[in-house]
Enzyme design. Structure first.
Site, PDB file in Angstrom:
ATOM      1  CB  THR A 112       4.735  46.032  10.901  1.00 50.08           C
ATOM      2  OG1 THR A 112       5.815  45.930   9.989  1.00 50.08           O
ATOM      3  CG2 THR A 112       3.534  45.314  10.321  1.00 50.08           C
ATOM      4  CG  ASP A 114      10.886  50.110   8.266  1.00 48.50           C
ATOM      5  OD1 ASP A 114      10.058  49.565   7.533  1.00 48.50           O
ATOM      6  OD2 ASP A 114      11.874  49.507   8.752  1.00 48.50           O
ATOM      7  CB  SER A 131      15.301  49.574   8.395  1.00 42.36           C
ATOM      8  OG  SER A 131      14.547  48.422   8.270  1.00 42.36           O
ATOM      9  CB  THR A 157       9.658  42.878  14.006  1.00 40.52           C
ATOM     10  OG1 THR A 157       9.561  42.932  12.587  1.00 40.52           O
ATOM     11  CG2 THR A 157       8.284  42.787  14.628  1.00 40.52           C
ATOM     12  CB  THR A 210      18.220  37.200  18.096  1.00 40.56           C
ATOM     13  OG1 THR A 210      18.782  37.580  16.855  1.00 40.56           O
ATOM     14  CG2 THR A 210      17.901  35.714  18.063  1.00 40.56           C
ATOM     15  CB  THR A 223      29.725  31.531  19.084  1.00 43.19           C
ATOM     16  OG1 THR A 223      29.365  30.418  18.254  1.00 43.19           O
ATOM     17  CG2 THR A 223      28.629  31.724  20.133  1.00 43.19           C
ATOM     18  CB  CYS A 231      26.613  28.374  17.866  1.00 40.96           C
ATOM     19  SG  CYS A 231      27.882  27.462  17.007  1.00 40.96           S
TER      20      CYS A 231
HETATM   21  N1  ASP Z   1      10.162  46.881   8.565  1.00 41.03           N
HETATM   22  C1  ASP Z   1       9.328  46.839   9.740  1.00 41.03           C
HETATM   23  C2  ASP Z   1      10.056  47.538  10.860  1.00 41.03           C
HETATM   24  O1  ASP Z   1      10.945  46.970  11.427  1.00 41.03           O
HETATM   25  C3  ASP Z   1       9.027  45.443  10.096  1.00 41.03           C
HETATM   26  C4  ASP Z   1       8.103  45.270  11.274  1.00 41.03           C
HETATM   27  O2  ASP Z   1       7.787  46.167  12.012  1.00 41.03           O
HETATM   28  O3  ASP Z   1       7.686  44.122  11.497  1.00 41.03           O
HETATM   29  O4  ASP Z   1       9.744  48.667  11.161  1.00 41.03           O
END
Ligand code: ASP
Length: 366
Positions: free
Chosen positions: A12, A57, A59, A89, A160, A301, A303
């Site tokens: 992002t 990205d 992902s 992120t 995380t 876990t 948790c």
């Molecule tokens: N979808 C974006 C990514 O992980 C989200 C971000 O960067 O905040 O590349």
């Protein structure tokens, strides 16, 4: 004056608006950074920006990009005092966890950061994250793979993503922050230095496994050498890893193909201290078969805090008897990437099982 190498992988922070939503655009981040006057003040370290091609990205980031990041750090290790990895992120904690294992002998800061709001938008958090990450990378105090976001410096393999839209997007639920950035950057010295806490001599293990500095098994069988700067990179190879999150009423027989398909590793996200439901008789025979087939079953876990203690309850002892290993308080991100790393080292399964329960990079507390 220290020099920092910034690796921009995508995410992002440097995205622009498109008809299909935000997407990274080559060259755009460099242009934006040219306009950020604070980045060019005398108090700031010198920095160079290296943009990955393609920008992704996060992902879409997986082990080939982890290898690319690790190799870029290795290639520039002697030229720079620290590294900032700009990353999306969504999977930042996976990449930070992976890199923490892959960079053996790391003695400089590698700080992951990014943004929830792109720099092209008014309220972007990217500028502060970037500037503070650069300062942290230049201070040479947190000499490990860390993640800076929303005023907090976290150990990479303890982090995380906790919020899909908040600016304090990351948590380190079961390990203290490495630093807090208020008026000053306040390091929590006792939490630092992941590598120093390790109880395992990985360099010796890498040697025994025949690994050279190129990160692959040495074909000629010659003695692998550790480079003068002490950093060795292990590239991650493709491995077959599955994750199953338990829920009340889960029908394990639906997972039979995954459990018995000779996966390399299977991570079970169990209840509490490592408990599984006892009402479904199909689970244990499946796990036993998976283990007999050579799959390493790691019990984590659900948790966010606390550790797996197999054997506390009847419902967890069965896993222990079946041959599962404990993930203690590792995050799923650390568990998955640690399994992938240990497989990539080409170690015997018994050794991988043993090492999954050891602290390699400050990723678990026993
Ligand atoms: N979808 C974006 C990514 O992980 C989200 C971000 O960067 O905040 O590349």
């Amino acid at each position: 004056m220290s020099r920092i190498c910034i690796l921009y992988t995508g995410g992002t922070i440097g995205m622009v608006r498109t008809d299909n939503g935000y997407a990274p655009k080559a060259g755009y981040l460099e242009e934006e950074m040219g306009h950020l006057r604070d980045l060019h003040r005398p108090e700031m370290p010198e920095w160079d920006l290296f943009e990955f091609d393609p920008l992704l990205d996060s992902s879409n980031i997986a082990y080939p990009e982890w290898n690319q990041m690790a190799r870029a750090i290795e290639a520039n290790y002697d030229k720079y005092d620290g590294f900032v990895v700009l990353h999306g992120t969504d999977t930042m904690s996976y990449s930070a966890s992976a890199l923490s294992f892959m960079l053996d002998g790391l003695a400089k800061p590698v700080v992951f950061t990014g943004a929830q709001i792109p720099l092209c938008e008014p309220r972007s958090d990217g500028k502060d994250n970037l500037i503070t990450a650069l300062l942290i990378a230049s201070q040479g105090i947190a000499n490990e793979v860390s993640l800076y976001f929303g005023n907090r410096l976290l150990r990479g393999n303890r982090s995380t993503k906790q919020s899909a839209d908040g600016l304090i997007a990351f948590a380190s639920p079961d390990y203290p922050d490495l630093a807090r950035a208020g008026i000053h950057i306040d390091y929590r010295v006792r939490s630092l230095n992941a590598n120093a806490t390790s109880t395992v001599d990985l360099a010796a293990l890498r040697k025994a496994a025949g690994f050279g500095t190129a990160g692959g098994a040495d074909a000629e069988g010659s003695e692998p050498e550790t480079p003068a700067n002490g950093l060795t990179v292990t590239e991650i190879k493709k491995s077959r890893i599955g994750v199953i999150k338990l829920f009340p009423g889960i029908q394990f027989d639906l997972f039979e193909p995954i459990m018995t398909d000779r996966l390399d590793g299977l991570v079970l996200e169990t209840f509490g201290a490592g408990n599984i439901p006892g009402y479904d008789a199909s689970l244990l025979p499946l796990i036993t078969r998976a283990i007999e087939n050579g799959t390493i079953v790691v019990v984590c876990t659900q948790c966010p805090q606390g550790t797996v203690t197999l054997g506390t309850y009847e419902t967890g002892s069965a896993l222990l008897r079946a041959g599962a290993v404990s993930g203690y308080n590792m995050t799923t991100e650390a568990t998955v990437t640690k399994l992938a790393y240990l497989y990539s080292l080409g170690l015997p399964r018994a050794e991988i099982r043993r090492l999954m329960e050891q602290n390699l990079r400050g990723e678990l507390t026993r």
